[in-house]
Motif scaffolding. Sequence first.
Motif, PDB file in Angstrom:
ATOM      1  N   VAL A  95     -17.326   9.700  45.581  1.00 17.40           N
ATOM      2  CA  VAL A  95     -16.366  10.728  45.982  1.00 17.40           C
ATOM      3  C   VAL A  95     -16.412  10.903  47.489  1.00 17.40           C
ATOM      4  CG1 VAL A  95     -15.773  13.181  45.817  1.00 17.40           C
ATOM      5  CG2 VAL A  95     -16.505  11.945  43.777  1.00 17.40           C
ATOM      6  N   LEU A  96     -15.240  10.903  48.088  1.00 19.47           N
ATOM      7  CA  LEU A  96     -15.070  11.115  49.517  1.00 19.47           C
ATOM      8  C   LEU A  96     -14.321  12.431  49.681  1.00 19.47           C
ATOM      9  CD1 LEU A  96     -15.134   9.955  52.433  1.00 19.47           C
ATOM     10  CD2 LEU A  96     -13.057   8.700  51.855  1.00 19.47           C
ATOM     11  N   MET A  97     -14.958  13.400  50.351  1.00 18.91           N
ATOM     12  CA  MET A  97     -14.371  14.736  50.522  1.00 18.91           C
ATOM     13  C   MET A  97     -13.373  14.727  51.685  1.00 18.91           C
ATOM     14  SD  MET A  97     -15.609  17.285  48.597  1.00 18.91           S
ATOM     15  CE  MET A  97     -15.332  18.682  49.677  1.00 18.91           C
ATOM     16  N   GLU A  98     -12.146  15.176  51.427  1.00 17.53           N
ATOM     17  CA  GLU A  98     -11.162  15.304  52.501  1.00 17.53           C
ATOM     18  C   GLU A  98     -11.079  16.741  53.006  1.00 17.53           C
ATOM     19  OE1 GLU A  98      -6.369  15.051  52.986  1.00 17.53           O
ATOM     20  OE2 GLU A  98      -7.338  13.349  52.009  1.00 17.53           O
ATOM     21  N   SER A  99     -10.956  17.692  52.082  1.00 20.64           N
ATOM     22  CA  SER A  99     -10.866  19.093  52.485  1.00 20.64           C
ATOM     23  C   SER A  99     -11.402  19.979  51.367  1.00 20.64           C
ATOM     24  CB  SER A  99      -9.414  19.476  52.796  1.00 20.64           C
ATOM     25  OG  SER A  99      -8.633  19.368  51.623  1.00 20.64           O
ATOM     26  N   GLY A 100     -11.722  21.218  51.722  1.00 12.87           N
ATOM     27  CA  GLY A 100     -12.220  22.161  50.738  1.00 12.87           C
ATOM     28  C   GLY A 100     -13.731  22.191  50.688  1.00 12.87           C
ATOM     29  N   VAL A 101     -14.237  22.811  49.633  1.00 11.30           N
ATOM     30  CA  VAL A 101     -15.689  22.935  49.433  1.00 11.30           C
ATOM     31  C   VAL A 101     -15.989  22.691  47.961  1.00 11.30           C
ATOM     32  CG1 VAL A 101     -17.678  24.489  49.577  1.00 11.30           C
ATOM     33  CG2 VAL A 101     -15.867  24.650  51.285  1.00 11.30           C
ATOM     34  N   LEU A 102     -16.941  21.818  47.702  1.00 10.37           N
ATOM     35  CA  LEU A 102     -17.398  21.548  46.335  1.00 10.37           C
ATOM     36  C   LEU A 102     -18.859  21.927  46.213  1.00 10.37           C
ATOM     37  CD1 LEU A 102     -16.132  17.960  45.356  1.00 10.37           C
ATOM     38  CD2 LEU A 102     -15.397  20.111  44.382  1.00 10.37           C
ATOM     39  N   THR A 103     -19.215  22.499  45.082  1.00  7.55           N
ATOM     40  CA  THR A 103     -20.633  22.648  44.777  1.00  7.55           C
ATOM     41  C   THR A 103     -20.948  21.627  43.689  1.00  7.55           C
ATOM     42  OG1 THR A 103     -20.223  24.364  43.124  1.00  7.55           O
ATOM     43  CG2 THR A 103     -20.780  25.100  45.350  1.00  7.55           C
ATOM     44  N   VAL A 104     -22.103  21.029  43.800  1.00  2.70           N
ATOM     45  CA  VAL A 104     -22.533  20.039  42.827  1.00  2.70           C
ATOM     46  C   VAL A 104     -23.759  20.598  42.129  1.00  2.70           C
ATOM     47  CG1 VAL A 104     -23.264  17.664  42.448  1.00  2.70           C
ATOM     48  CG2 VAL A 104     -21.767  18.212  44.362  1.00  2.70           C
ATOM     49  N   THR A 105     -23.725  20.568  40.811  1.00  2.00           N
ATOM     50  CA  THR A 105     -24.879  20.983  40.028  1.00  2.00           C
ATOM     51  C   THR A 105     -25.382  19.765  39.280  1.00  2.00           C
ATOM     52  OG1 THR A 105     -23.896  23.168  39.732  1.00  2.00           O
ATOM     53  CG2 THR A 105     -25.737  22.601  38.306  1.00  2.00           C
ATOM     54  N   TYR A 106     -26.653  19.468  39.484  1.00  2.00           N
ATOM     55  CA  TYR A 106     -27.304  18.387  38.756  1.00  2.00           C
ATOM     56  C   TYR A 106     -28.118  19.035  37.641  1.00  2.00           C
ATOM     57  CZ  TYR A 106     -26.340  15.979  43.158  1.00  2.00           C
ATOM     58  OH  TYR A 106     -25.740  15.468  44.274  1.00  2.00           O
ATOM     59  N   TYR A 107     -27.748  18.766  36.401  1.00  2.00           N
ATOM     60  CA  TYR A 107     -28.481  19.317  35.261  1.00  2.00           C
ATOM     61  C   TYR A 107     -29.576  18.321  34.886  1.00  2.00           C
ATOM     62  CZ  TYR A 107     -24.751  22.719  34.980  1.00  2.00           C
ATOM     63  OH  TYR A 107     -23.864  23.725  35.280  1.00  2.00           O
ATOM     64  N   ILE A 108     -30.759  18.559  35.445  1.00  2.00           N
ATOM     65  CA  ILE A 108     -31.884  17.642  35.256  1.00  2.00           C
ATOM     66  C   ILE A 108     -32.415  17.735  33.830  1.00  2.00           C
ATOM     67  CG2 ILE A 108     -34.157  16.962  36.133  1.00  2.00           C
ATOM     68  CD1 ILE A 108     -31.804  16.663  38.148  1.00  2.00           C
ATOM     69  N   ASN A 109     -32.662  18.949  33.352  1.00  2.00           N
ATOM     70  CA  ASN A 109     -33.042  19.191  31.964  1.00  2.00           C
ATOM     71  C   ASN A 109     -32.604  20.607  31.606  1.00  2.00           C
ATOM     72  OD1 ASN A 109     -35.115  21.000  32.813  1.00  2.00           O
ATOM     73  ND2 ASN A 109     -36.517  19.279  33.078  1.00  2.00           N
ATOM     74  N   SER A 110     -33.021  21.104  30.449  1.00  2.00           N
ATOM     75  CA  SER A 110     -32.523  22.408  29.994  1.00  2.00           C
ATOM     76  C   SER A 110     -32.974  23.574  30.869  1.00  2.00           C
ATOM     77  CB  SER A 110     -32.947  22.654  28.548  1.00  2.00           C
ATOM     78  OG  SER A 110     -34.356  22.637  28.456  1.00  2.00           O
ATOM     79  N   SER A 111     -34.035  23.393  31.647  1.00  2.00           N
ATOM     80  CA  SER A 111     -34.522  24.514  32.464  1.00  2.00           C
ATOM     81  C   SER A 111     -34.485  24.232  33.965  1.00  2.00           C
ATOM     82  CB  SER A 111     -35.953  24.870  32.056  1.00  2.00           C
ATOM     83  OG  SER A 111     -36.802  23.769  32.301  1.00  2.00           O
ATOM     84  N   ALA A 112     -34.022  23.055  34.373  1.00  2.84           N
ATOM     85  CA  ALA A 112     -34.040  22.724  35.804  1.00  2.84           C
ATOM     86  C   ALA A 112     -32.676  22.204  36.262  1.00  2.84           C
ATOM     87  CB  ALA A 112     -35.113  21.683  36.093  1.00  2.84           C
ATOM     88  N   ASN A 113     -32.120  22.889  37.245  1.00  2.98           N
ATOM     89  CA  ASN A 113     -30.861  22.483  37.858  1.00  2.98           C
ATOM     90  C   ASN A 113     -31.056  22.431  39.363  1.00  2.98           C
ATOM     91  OD1 ASN A 113     -29.717  22.753  35.293  1.00  2.98           O
ATOM     92  ND2 ASN A 113     -29.134  24.858  35.685  1.00  2.98           N
TER      93      ASN A 113
END
Length: 194
Positions: A95-113
């Motif tokens: 993904v190449l960001m052109e404009s705006g703001v994105l948040t990325v959440t990595y769901y590693i396991n059920s208790s860790a993000n």
Amino acid sequence: KYAALPINTPRNTNFIKEAQQYIKKESSIIHKPLRSTSTSTNVELQEPLPLLLFSLQGLSNKDESYWKKLVPFFEKRIINADEELHIAPTESFFVLMESGVLTVTYYINSSANIYETLLPRTIIGRFNDDVVRKDRYKSVLKAKANTTIWVLNDTKLNNLKQNKIELYNELLLIVVKLNDERFENITGYTLIST
């Protein structure tokens, strides 16, 4: 929401003036079309090539003619505020960001993000191999504002892998460099905050 600087002091007035000029300059760079650097033509570059070239500074020594081959593979997507883009653990993406703001959440396991914020002119990606592993994590990209991105999805990346392996490998190296830097920063932040 934001603390305001009093404008009645010369230092604060100059600070605000410089900040406004910087933002204006940066905004004009984002929206100004780049011109070709090759001697054979002086035509405006096809989107998203100018954005890609800017984002790859310091990550790749390949020139405009090399990256031009990648342009037809990109898909432009507009994500509305609060809309989510889910990426399965088995999918590759770039993904190449052109404009705006994105948040990325990595769901590693059920208790860790792990959370991250992406701004314009940045890149994020993941390349998966054919090895089946249980430790794959799901990624969710959520727009904080109306956001424009350029995407190479799993299908396009597999097409690149089959037909333009040199280009695919260069993208893979870029994603490895970025992810190494990204997780080094996250680890450093985690160590400081604990």
